[in-house]
Design a protein around this motif. Structure first.
Motif, PDB file in Angstrom:
ATOM      1  N   GLU A 167       0.859  -1.186   0.000  1.00 56.03           N
ATOM      2  CA  GLU A 167       0.000   0.000   0.000  1.00 56.03           C
ATOM      3  C   GLU A 167       0.897   1.239   0.000  1.00 56.03           C
ATOM      4  N   PHE A 168       0.712   2.086  -0.989  1.00 55.88           N
ATOM      5  CA  PHE A 168       1.585   3.256  -1.156  1.00 55.88           C
ATOM      6  C   PHE A 168       0.769   4.350  -1.847  1.00 55.88           C
ATOM      7  N   HIS A 169       0.512   5.426  -1.142  1.00 52.72           N
ATOM      8  CA  HIS A 169      -0.238   6.544  -1.717  1.00 52.72           C
ATOM      9  C   HIS A 169      -0.029   7.770  -0.837  1.00 52.72           C
ATOM     10  N   PRO A 170      -0.378   8.959  -1.329  1.00 53.87           N
ATOM     11  CA  PRO A 170      -0.299  10.133  -0.467  1.00 53.87           C
ATOM     12  C   PRO A 170      -1.067   9.881   0.830  1.00 53.87           C
ATOM     13  N   GLY A 171      -0.437  10.194   1.943  1.00 61.76           N
ATOM     14  CA  GLY A 171      -1.076   9.958   3.228  1.00 61.76           C
ATOM     15  C   GLY A 171      -0.740   8.628   3.861  1.00 61.76           C
ATOM     16  N   TYR A 172      -0.105   7.734   3.113  1.00 63.47           N
ATOM     17  CA  TYR A 172       0.339   6.447   3.673  1.00 63.47           C
ATOM     18  C   TYR A 172       1.279   5.792   2.662  1.00 63.47           C
ATOM     19  N   TRP A 173       2.579   6.088   2.814  1.00 62.87           N
ATOM     20  CA  TRP A 173       3.501   5.569   1.803  1.00 62.87           C
ATOM     21  C   TRP A 173       4.650   4.749   2.386  1.00 62.87           C
ATOM     22  N   GLN A 174       4.591   4.420   3.664  1.00 60.87           N
ATOM     23  CA  GLN A 174       5.508   3.458   4.272  1.00 60.87           C
ATOM     24  C   GLN A 174       6.982   3.783   3.938  1.00 60.87           C
ATOM     25  N   GLY A 203      -6.826  19.856  -0.328  1.00 62.51           N
ATOM     26  CA  GLY A 203      -6.441  21.179  -0.796  1.00 62.51           C
ATOM     27  C   GLY A 203      -5.043  21.259  -1.378  1.00 62.51           C
ATOM     28  N   VAL A 204      -4.093  20.589  -0.753  1.00 61.76           N
ATOM     29  CA  VAL A 204      -2.705  20.595  -1.238  1.00 61.76           C
ATOM     30  C   VAL A 204      -2.627  19.982  -2.631  1.00 61.76           C
ATOM     31  N   LEU A 205      -3.247  18.843  -2.793  1.00 59.45           N
ATOM     32  CA  LEU A 205      -3.217  18.152  -4.084  1.00 59.45           C
ATOM     33  C   LEU A 205      -3.976  18.939  -5.152  1.00 59.45           C
ATOM     34  N   GLU A 206      -5.076  19.553  -4.764  1.00 58.20           N
ATOM     35  CA  GLU A 206      -5.847  20.347  -5.726  1.00 58.20           C
ATOM     36  C   GLU A 206      -5.051  21.558  -6.211  1.00 58.20           C
ATOM     37  N   ALA A 207      -4.308  22.196  -5.311  1.00 51.74           N
ATOM     38  CA  ALA A 207      -3.504  23.368  -5.687  1.00 51.74           C
ATOM     39  C   ALA A 207      -2.382  22.978  -6.650  1.00 51.74           C
ATOM     40  N   ILE A 208      -1.737  21.853  -6.375  1.00 53.82           N
ATOM     41  CA  ILE A 208      -0.657  21.382  -7.259  1.00 53.82           C
ATOM     42  C   ILE A 208      -1.232  20.983  -8.613  1.00 53.82           C
ATOM     43  N   ALA A 209      -2.386  20.341  -8.597  1.00 53.20           N
ATOM     44  CA  ALA A 209      -3.041  19.929  -9.850  1.00 53.20           C
ATOM     45  C   ALA A 209      -3.391  21.144 -10.706  1.00 53.20           C
ATOM     46  N   LYS A 210      -3.911  22.184 -10.062  1.00 51.89           N
ATOM     47  CA  LYS A 210      -4.285  23.403 -10.785  1.00 51.89           C
ATOM     48  C   LYS A 210      -3.062  24.057 -11.418  1.00 51.89           C
ATOM     49  N   LYS A 211      -1.966  24.077 -10.698  1.00 53.37           N
ATOM     50  CA  LYS A 211      -0.717  24.674 -11.195  1.00 53.37           C
ATOM     51  C   LYS A 211      -0.234  23.978 -12.462  1.00 53.37           C
ATOM     52  N   HIS A 212      -0.376  22.656 -12.513  1.00 48.95           N
ATOM     53  CA  HIS A 212       0.117  21.873 -13.658  1.00 48.95           C
ATOM     54  C   HIS A 212      -0.969  21.629 -14.709  1.00 48.95           C
ATOM     55  N   ASN A 213      -2.185  22.121 -14.432  1.00 49.29           N
ATOM     56  CA  ASN A 213      -3.318  21.854 -15.323  1.00 49.29           C
ATOM     57  C   ASN A 213      -3.525  20.354 -15.515  1.00 49.29           C
ATOM     58  N   LYS A 214      -3.464  19.639 -14.409  1.00 48.45           N
ATOM     59  CA  LYS A 214      -3.647  18.185 -14.387  1.00 48.45           C
ATOM     60  C   LYS A 214      -4.706  17.833 -13.353  1.00 48.45           C
ATOM     61  N   GLU A 256       7.169  20.440  -4.358  1.00 46.94           N
ATOM     62  CA  GLU A 256       5.861  19.786  -4.505  1.00 46.94           C
ATOM     63  C   GLU A 256       5.917  18.347  -4.016  1.00 46.94           C
ATOM     64  N   MET A 257       6.993  17.655  -4.361  1.00 42.58           N
ATOM     65  CA  MET A 257       7.169  16.279  -3.880  1.00 42.58           C
ATOM     66  C   MET A 257       7.156  16.249  -2.352  1.00 42.58           C
ATOM     67  N   GLU A 258       7.851  17.200  -1.743  1.00 40.12           N
ATOM     68  CA  GLU A 258       7.941  17.236  -0.288  1.00 40.12           C
ATOM     69  C   GLU A 258       6.595  17.584   0.350  1.00 40.12           C
ATOM     70  N   GLN A 259       5.844  18.482  -0.293  1.00 39.53           N
ATOM     71  CA  GLN A 259       4.505  18.804   0.198  1.00 39.53           C
ATOM     72  C   GLN A 259       3.633  17.558   0.279  1.00 39.53           C
ATOM     73  N   ILE A 260       3.698  16.759  -0.769  1.00 42.98           N
ATOM     74  CA  ILE A 260       2.882  15.538  -0.805  1.00 42.98           C
ATOM     75  C   ILE A 260       3.427  14.503   0.168  1.00 42.98           C
ATOM     76  N   ASN A 261       4.749  14.403   0.258  1.00 45.57           N
ATOM     77  CA  ASN A 261       5.364  13.484   1.230  1.00 45.57           C
ATOM     78  C   ASN A 261       4.840  13.738   2.646  1.00 45.57           C
TER      79      ASN A 261
END
Length: 282
Positions: A167-174, A203-214, A256-261
């Motif tokens: 199991e590996f995802h934002p919020g729990y990546w061991q 909110g963090v993920l939404e802001a990064i997504a908006k910045k990259h238009n993804k 951005e990587m660190e924000q998600i980490n």
């Protein structure tokens, strides 16, 4: 498609297609569609009850066998030397294939469920090593193994696991387990990459997504592959399938990587390999 080189010299696509809960005709069509969209790694398991559908989907796609990377898994109630060999042959028959690219122990035996869990895992692994030597499996690996399970396996293993699917995802990546696997030259593969949908609305993920238009999904999946971790997102929607593989025209920066980490725990399944079949309260 970027590929990672495994410790046995084989290569695995960094983006694959998960088939959990995709059964019968839906499973056939989703696999066929995924391959048409450019996926070459297809992940299934005996416990999913859809190996037959996955095999039919691969055949219906019309692609050559060598152009599809197929993963399946040995269920935790089928551990042991003889049982592993029998269950592998059943999977091979259901998939209607001559060989499997990657075969995993789905969950390790543990102290709660086996008198000698170390020996049970070792016996299963010995059977898998023999199947690999016979050419029936290209690569062998594990899933949901903690460091304690890996260290016990190393005591008798002749072949190092090529993969640990966790199991590996934002919020729990061991983080610590991932670092240990990388130190041992074991590639990590992510299940539940979108945290069972809990990433949406963050909110963090939404802001990064908006910045990259993804989309938020694309940000999460890109974050995972930038950790050099294989992903196997699942979807039955052709549009979502296409979105999940369009990850190579942008890059997350270090900040951005660190924000998600650093995101707080979210989306954890509650499933732990050292206490199954119970789940912790979440």
């Amino acid at each position: 498609m970027k590929k990672l080189i495994l410790n046995d010299g084989q290569k695995i696509p960094i983006v694959g297609f998960g088939t959990y809960k995709s059964t019968e005709q839906e499973g056939i069509e989703s696999v066929k569609s995924a391959i048409a969209q450019g996926y070459s790694l297809i992940d299934t398991a005996a416990a999913y009850g859809n190996e037959d559908a996955v095999g039919k989907g691969i055949k219906a796609s019309g692609v050559s066998r060598e152009d599809v990377y197929v993963t399946t898994k040995l269920w935790r109630e089928s551990l042991g030397y003889e049982s592993t060999k029998k269950e592998f042959e059943k999977s091979l028959k259901r998939l209607n294939l001559d060989y499997i690219d990657l075969y995993l122990i789905h969950w390790p035996a543990n102290a709660k469920n086996y008198d000698n869990w170390q020996q049970t895992n070792a016996d299963s692994w010995r059977a898998m090593e023999q199947l690999q030597a016979e050419g029936k499996i290209k690569s062998i690996g594990v899933s949901n193994f903690f460091q304690e399970h890996l260290e016990a396996l190393f005591e008798t293993a002749q072949v190092l696991p090529a993969i640990n699917q966790i199991e590996f995802h934002p919020g729990y990546w061991q983080k610590d387990l991932v670092a240990y696997c990388k130190k041992q030259n074991i590639v990590v593969e992510s299940w539940s990459p979108l945290a069972r949908g809990k990433v949406f609305g963050n909110g963090v993920l939404e802001a990064i997504a908006k910045k990259h238009n993804k989309s938020v999904s694309q940000i999460c999946l890109r974050w995972i592959i930038q950790h050099d971790v294989v992903i196997i997102p699942k979807s039955t929607s052709p549009e979502r399938m296409a979105e999940n593989i369009q990850l190579f025209d942008f890059e997350l920066n270090i900040a951005e990587m660190e924000q998600i980490n650093k995101l707080p725990e979210m989306g954890f399944s509650g499933e732990l390999p050292n206490i199954w079949p119970d789940r912790i309260k979440i």
